[in-house]
Scaffold this motif. Structure first.
Motif, PDB file in Angstrom:
ATOM      1  N   ARG A 177      35.908  21.001 -78.340  1.00  0.00           N
ATOM      2  CA  ARG A 177      36.683  19.969 -77.658  1.00  0.00           C
ATOM      3  C   ARG A 177      35.875  19.339 -76.545  1.00  0.00           C
ATOM      4  NH1 ARG A 177      40.593  18.120 -80.474  1.00  0.00           N
ATOM      5  NH2 ARG A 177      40.371  19.565 -82.174  1.00  0.00           N
ATOM      6  N   LEU A 181      34.127  15.287 -75.043  1.00  0.00           N
ATOM      7  CA  LEU A 181      34.354  14.692 -73.734  1.00  0.00           C
ATOM      8  C   LEU A 181      33.049  14.378 -73.006  1.00  0.00           C
ATOM      9  CD1 LEU A 181      37.261  17.011 -72.538  1.00  0.00           C
ATOM     10  CD2 LEU A 181      37.468  14.652 -73.255  1.00  0.00           C
ATOM     11  N   GLU A 202      33.366  11.059 -65.485  1.00  0.00           N
ATOM     12  CA  GLU A 202      34.092  10.181 -64.580  1.00  0.00           C
ATOM     13  C   GLU A 202      35.589  10.259 -64.827  1.00  0.00           C
ATOM     14  OE1 GLU A 202      32.522   5.874 -63.658  1.00  0.00           O
ATOM     15  OE2 GLU A 202      34.371   5.889 -64.833  1.00  0.00           O
ATOM     16  N   ALA A 203      35.930  10.422 -66.090  1.00  0.00           N
ATOM     17  CA  ALA A 203      37.355  10.366 -66.431  1.00  0.00           C
ATOM     18  C   ALA A 203      38.060  11.710 -66.333  1.00  0.00           C
ATOM     19  CB  ALA A 203      37.515   9.825 -67.845  1.00  0.00           C
ATOM     20  N   VAL A 204      37.316  12.778 -66.514  1.00  0.00           N
ATOM     21  CA  VAL A 204      38.001  14.065 -66.614  1.00  0.00           C
ATOM     22  C   VAL A 204      37.059  15.196 -66.203  1.00  0.00           C
ATOM     23  CG1 VAL A 204      37.340  14.386 -69.035  1.00  0.00           C
ATOM     24  CG2 VAL A 204      39.394  15.488 -68.179  1.00  0.00           C
ATOM     25  N   SER A 205      37.652  16.265 -65.704  1.00  0.00           N
ATOM     26  CA  SER A 205      36.842  17.467 -65.516  1.00  0.00           C
ATOM     27  C   SER A 205      37.617  18.638 -66.093  1.00  0.00           C
ATOM     28  CB  SER A 205      36.525  17.692 -64.042  1.00  0.00           C
ATOM     29  OG  SER A 205      37.539  18.400 -63.400  1.00  0.00           O
ATOM     30  N   VAL A 206      36.947  19.441 -66.895  1.00  0.00           N
ATOM     31  CA  VAL A 206      37.605  20.556 -67.561  1.00  0.00           C
ATOM     32  C   VAL A 206      36.818  21.825 -67.300  1.00  0.00           C
ATOM     33  CG1 VAL A 206      38.402  21.451 -69.775  1.00  0.00           C
ATOM     34  CG2 VAL A 206      38.335  18.998 -69.414  1.00  0.00           C
ATOM     35  N   THR A 207      37.535  22.861 -66.903  1.00  0.00           N
ATOM     36  CA  THR A 207      36.874  24.158 -66.674  1.00  0.00           C
ATOM     37  C   THR A 207      37.647  25.237 -67.398  1.00  0.00           C
ATOM     38  OG1 THR A 207      36.248  23.442 -64.475  1.00  0.00           O
ATOM     39  CG2 THR A 207      36.075  25.777 -64.912  1.00  0.00           C
ATOM     40  N   SER A 208      36.947  26.055 -68.159  1.00  0.00           N
ATOM     41  CA  SER A 208      37.598  27.199 -68.805  1.00  0.00           C
ATOM     42  C   SER A 208      37.124  28.476 -68.151  1.00  0.00           C
ATOM     43  CB  SER A 208      37.234  27.239 -70.289  1.00  0.00           C
ATOM     44  OG  SER A 208      37.975  26.307 -70.990  1.00  0.00           O
ATOM     45  N   HIS A 209      38.062  29.382 -67.910  1.00  0.00           N
ATOM     46  CA  HIS A 209      37.723  30.626 -67.229  1.00  0.00           C
ATOM     47  C   HIS A 209      37.923  31.802 -68.166  1.00  0.00           C
ATOM     48  CE1 HIS A 209      38.296  28.506 -63.310  1.00  0.00           C
ATOM     49  NE2 HIS A 209      39.169  27.829 -64.016  1.00  0.00           N
TER      50      HIS A 209
ATOM     51  N   VAL B 174      41.700  11.584 -74.237  1.00  0.00           N
ATOM     52  CA  VAL B 174      41.152  12.660 -73.404  1.00  0.00           C
ATOM     53  C   VAL B 174      42.207  13.725 -73.162  1.00  0.00           C
ATOM     54  CG1 VAL B 174      40.362  13.182 -71.059  1.00  0.00           C
ATOM     55  CG2 VAL B 174      39.373  11.277 -72.297  1.00  0.00           C
ATOM     56  N   GLU B 177      42.534  15.914 -76.154  1.00  0.00           N
ATOM     57  CA  GLU B 177      41.414  16.860 -76.278  1.00  0.00           C
ATOM     58  C   GLU B 177      41.667  18.063 -75.384  1.00  0.00           C
ATOM     59  OE1 GLU B 177      38.683  14.800 -78.929  1.00  0.00           O
ATOM     60  OE2 GLU B 177      38.976  16.862 -78.315  1.00  0.00           O
ATOM     61  N   CYS B 178      42.157  17.797 -74.182  1.00  0.00           N
ATOM     62  CA  CYS B 178      42.441  18.898 -73.254  1.00  0.00           C
ATOM     63  C   CYS B 178      43.589  19.774 -73.762  1.00  0.00           C
ATOM     64  CB  CYS B 178      42.806  18.349 -71.880  1.00  0.00           C
ATOM     65  SG  CYS B 178      41.443  17.510 -71.081  1.00  0.00           S
ATOM     66  N   THR B 217      42.174  27.399 -68.966  1.00  0.00           N
ATOM     67  CA  THR B 217      41.393  26.166 -68.863  1.00  0.00           C
ATOM     68  C   THR B 217      42.130  25.229 -67.942  1.00  0.00           C
ATOM     69  OG1 THR B 217      40.569  26.420 -71.094  1.00  0.00           O
ATOM     70  CG2 THR B 217      40.453  24.236 -70.162  1.00  0.00           C
ATOM     71  N   ASP B 218      41.432  24.703 -66.953  1.00  0.00           N
ATOM     72  CA  ASP B 218      42.091  23.710 -66.125  1.00  0.00           C
ATOM     73  C   ASP B 218      41.339  22.386 -66.211  1.00  0.00           C
ATOM     74  OD1 ASP B 218      40.481  25.360 -63.758  1.00  0.00           O
ATOM     75  OD2 ASP B 218      40.583  23.220 -63.376  1.00  0.00           O
ATOM     76  N   CYS B 219      42.132  21.345 -66.315  1.00  0.00           N
ATOM     77  CA  CYS B 219      41.588  20.003 -66.523  1.00  0.00           C
ATOM     78  C   CYS B 219      42.150  19.062 -65.472  1.00  0.00           C
ATOM     79  CB  CYS B 219      42.006  19.449 -67.887  1.00  0.00           C
ATOM     80  SG  CYS B 219      42.014  20.653 -69.195  1.00  0.00           S
ATOM     81  N   LYS B 220      41.336  18.123 -65.083  1.00  0.00           N
ATOM     82  CA  LYS B 220      41.818  17.089 -64.174  1.00  0.00           C
ATOM     83  C   LYS B 220      41.477  15.753 -64.816  1.00  0.00           C
ATOM     84  CE  LYS B 220      41.696  19.299 -59.680  1.00  0.00           C
ATOM     85  NZ  LYS B 220      42.093  20.527 -60.304  1.00  0.00           N
ATOM     86  N   ILE B 221      42.501  14.988 -65.095  1.00  0.00           N
ATOM     87  CA  ILE B 221      42.268  13.729 -65.776  1.00  0.00           C
ATOM     88  C   ILE B 221      42.556  12.587 -64.815  1.00  0.00           C
ATOM     89  CG2 ILE B 221      42.876  12.316 -67.767  1.00  0.00           C
ATOM     90  CD1 ILE B 221      43.899  14.889 -69.060  1.00  0.00           C
ATOM     91  N   ARG B 222      41.609  11.695 -64.747  1.00  0.00           N
ATOM     92  CA  ARG B 222      41.746  10.586 -63.800  1.00  0.00           C
ATOM     93  C   ARG B 222      42.871   9.664 -64.224  1.00  0.00           C
ATOM     94  NH1 ARG B 222      38.325   5.702 -62.306  1.00  0.00           N
ATOM     95  NH2 ARG B 222      38.086   5.427 -64.535  1.00  0.00           N
TER      96      ARG B 222
END
Lengths: 280, 368
Positions: A177, A181, A202-209, B174, B177-178, B217-222
């Protein structure tokens, strides 16, 4: 040079097919190195040694083959290095899979039409009492002695932190996925057993832990955490084609330089070295 | 377990053996835990391994903490330090974690929302409009064709909207996808990740937390300021023809429509026994007649003859929601505007709806 090996155990055959199938999907050409004790499959994407990913698989011949014999280049260099095109083997494998369980598989180094070949002789069950023999000849190139050093066993790396990865299935999906992105992701591992995978655009930030991971090894004197930025497409490609069921998967990170995945099983090991990308 | 706040984590590192400070920390943490438990079944607490410092008179802070929270003594704890940025948030008694969130949604199974939103994702941009009546997501093309998805609050485990209407625009592709980060297998099969979505108002990103088998999973979408969407006013007084039918039948018809035809025509009249769908392709004119009396049509009401043509290319976005719906209603008004409403069953007795609006191809309007 001679090589002859015979497999009769259906599980071994199945596993061998699985490994070979995986290797052939990961690169255009594959090197097969045969020694008196092991078989090695090596796939390297490009010739530059440092910059590209490397897949290194070692099989214990004693486990797979009931009969095994080899004679290398010379008594001093008692090894054989062959190079073959992955696609050619892929067809052999699909034939093997389709026709059901083979009774035995013999692999030999032969010379057909004055060029060297790796020949697979597959003994298949048939409706009658006669055995059905299917023979596949895969053309190979003998790798000249002077190039053998290109395929040396990678040095046992001294990772900054090494963790046991239990949830590979989820990681596969996450990487897949994330690949949609962004191009790159950062892997960050801490000595407390936390692994995070991050992409940021720029549009999104995703972090998996991934938490509560068992820390296999932590280098003394180094930092409590390590991170490396890798190319997502490559990692996704590797994880996507990896069809094995290893007993254990270990992830090592060398700060900013390398991510190493080690698939460990009784009879084989598969290692994937993915170099890091410099942010500068 | 993980403890979440606005920044997704509370870290308590290197807690010293000053007992009073430790007790204060425990009190605040407990309060915070209570709030988190109210937030949902997936409130987690991470208490990692202990203390590099000396134990307090025989008891270590770890076991004190355990007693305080009534956690088993044999558990393996580690206490890390409060992030100094978070501490100021917890100085008052009745602290609400959500005080900054204007929108907060919790779901046990994120697949439901991604199943619905995937069906309207024919364009990237989507406008979210959240009111107390539920979530409405709009995807529009060239100010003509519009798909709206409606998800009522009952579908969510928790739905909190702090303003009368909250609107924002974000990239739906987007977002999907998240939402599918742990795998995109179908609604019924495989994983069911838990979801928490929140939004703090204009200009802030939409935050999404997904949990599956312990992996978070944490996501931040603009978000961007939304472009106004067309508000199709489909008053019932203007509706000439209305059909409720099985979506499977209509889907079969749509899939077999002659693709060489530019447009598709829908016709019905009080006198005719059928609902007719017509295409005009290279090889000829095809009519598909569905009898009013047939099982697939639940009801058909028509005040006067109606027949309008619609560009086949504009009809395309209706195919996906048609594929996941159980029932569909078609309404055509006197201007030829057609509205499909798809009813999609999710979970046991809940339904979600998707609307599709398409204007008629006006150059070729004809009466039957």
């Amino acid at each position: 040079m001679k090589f002859r090996g015979k497999m009769i155990d259906p599980n071994c055959i199945k596993q061998f097919i699985g490994i070979l199938g995986c290797m052939t999907k990961l690169g255009k050409s594959c090197i097969l190195r045969i020694t008196t004790t092991d078989l090695y499959f090596i796939v390297r994407e490009s010739q530059t040694i440092s910059a590209s990913p490397l897949i290194w698989c070692a099989l214990d011949e004693g486990h797979f083959f009931s009969e095994f014999g080899m004679e290398g280049l010379s008594t001093v260099d008692n090894e054989i290095y062959l190079e073959f095109v992955a696609e050619n083997v892929a067809r052999t494998l699909s034939a093997l899979k389709v026709s059901g369980t083979a009774k035995s598989v013999k692999i030999k180094l032969t010379k057909k039409l004055s060029s060297p070949c790796l020949t697979f002789e597959i003994d298949l069950p048939s409706g009658t009492n006669h055995s059905r023999l299917v023979v596949h000849d895969i053309p190979v190139n003998l790798v000249p002695r002077r190039l053998w050093n290109d395929y040396l066993e990678p040095e046992a790396m001294d990772p900054d932190i090494s963790v046991h990865m239990p949830q590979l299935r989820l990681m596969k999906s996450i990487v897949e996925r994330m690949k949609n992105l962004a191009n790159m992701a950062t892997i960050h591992v801490t000595s407390e057993g936390l692994l995070t995978l991050t992409v940021e655009t720029e549009a999104v930030s995703v972090t998996s832990h991934f938490d509560n991971l068992h820390v296999e090894k932590k280098s003394i004197g180094k930092e409590e955490e390590a991170s490396v930025t890798i190319e997502l497409k490559r990692l996704s490609n590797f994880l996507g084609h990896e069809q094995l069921n290893p007993q254990k998967v270990v992830c090592d990170v060398l700060q900013s330089k390398l991510m190493h995945l080690n698939f460990l099983s009784d009879s084989y090991t598969l290692q994937y070295f993915l170099p890091g990308i410099n942010d500068q | 377990m993980f403890l979440f706040n606005n920044k997704q984590q509370i870290l308590v590192r290197n807690l010293t053996n000053r007992h009073r400070v430790f007790q204060d920390c425990c009190a605040i943490l407990l309060q915070f835990l209570q709030i988190c438990i109210d937030l949902g079944r997936k409130a987690y607490l991470l208490i990692a391994q202990a203390v590099h410092n000396k134990a307090l008179a025989g008891s270590s802070p770890a076991s004190d903490f355990g007693e305080f929270l009534q956690l088993p003594k044999t558990s393996h704890f580690e206490i890390q330090q409060f992030d100094r940025f978070i501490m100021p948030h917890f100085s008052s008694q009745n602290i609400s974690v959500e005080q900054n969130h204007v929108l907060m949604i919790r779901m046990d199974n994120a697949k439901i929302i991604s199943h619905i939103l995937k069906a309207i994702n024919f364009k990237e941009n989507s406008v979210f409009c959240c009111t107390k009546d539920g979530l409405k997501v709009t995807v529009e093309d060239m100010k003509s064709v519009q798909l709206n998805a409606f998800i009522e609050p009952g579908i969510f485990q928790s739905y909190v909207v702090k303003e009368e209407e909250i609107k924002f625009q974000l990239n739906l592709t987007v977002l999907l996808e998240c939402l599918n980060v742990f795998g995109s297998s179908g609604l019924q099969s495989g994983t069911s990740p838990a979801l928490k979505l929140y939004y703090n108002g204009h200009g802030t990103p939409v935050s999404i937390l997904l949990e599956e088998s312990g992996v978070i999973t944490d996501c931040k979408i603009r978000t961007v300021h939304f472009d106004p969407v067309l508000d199709y006013d489909f008053g019932t007084s203007n509706v000439i023809g209305r059909i409720i039918m099985s979506s499977e039948c209509l889907k079969e018809v749509f899939c077999e429509l002659d693709s060489t035809s530019d447009c598709v025509q829908f016709s019905m009249s009080p006198d005719s026994a059928n609902f007719r769908i017509t295409t005009f392709g290279h090889s000829g004119t095809y009519h598909v007649d569905i009898p009013k009396a047939s099982d697939v049509i639940e009801s058909l009401r028509c005040t006067s003859p109606v027949s309008f043509k619609y560009k086949l290319s504009l009809m395309k976005p209706s195919i996906r929601p048609l594929g996941i719906a159980q029932k569909v209603s078609l309404r055509i008004d006197d201007t030829g505007l057609i509205c499909f409403q798809f009813m999609i069953k999710v979970e046991d007795n809940h339904n979600c709806y998707i609307d599709f609006y398409c204007p008629a191809d006006v150059d070729f309007e004809e009466d039957e």
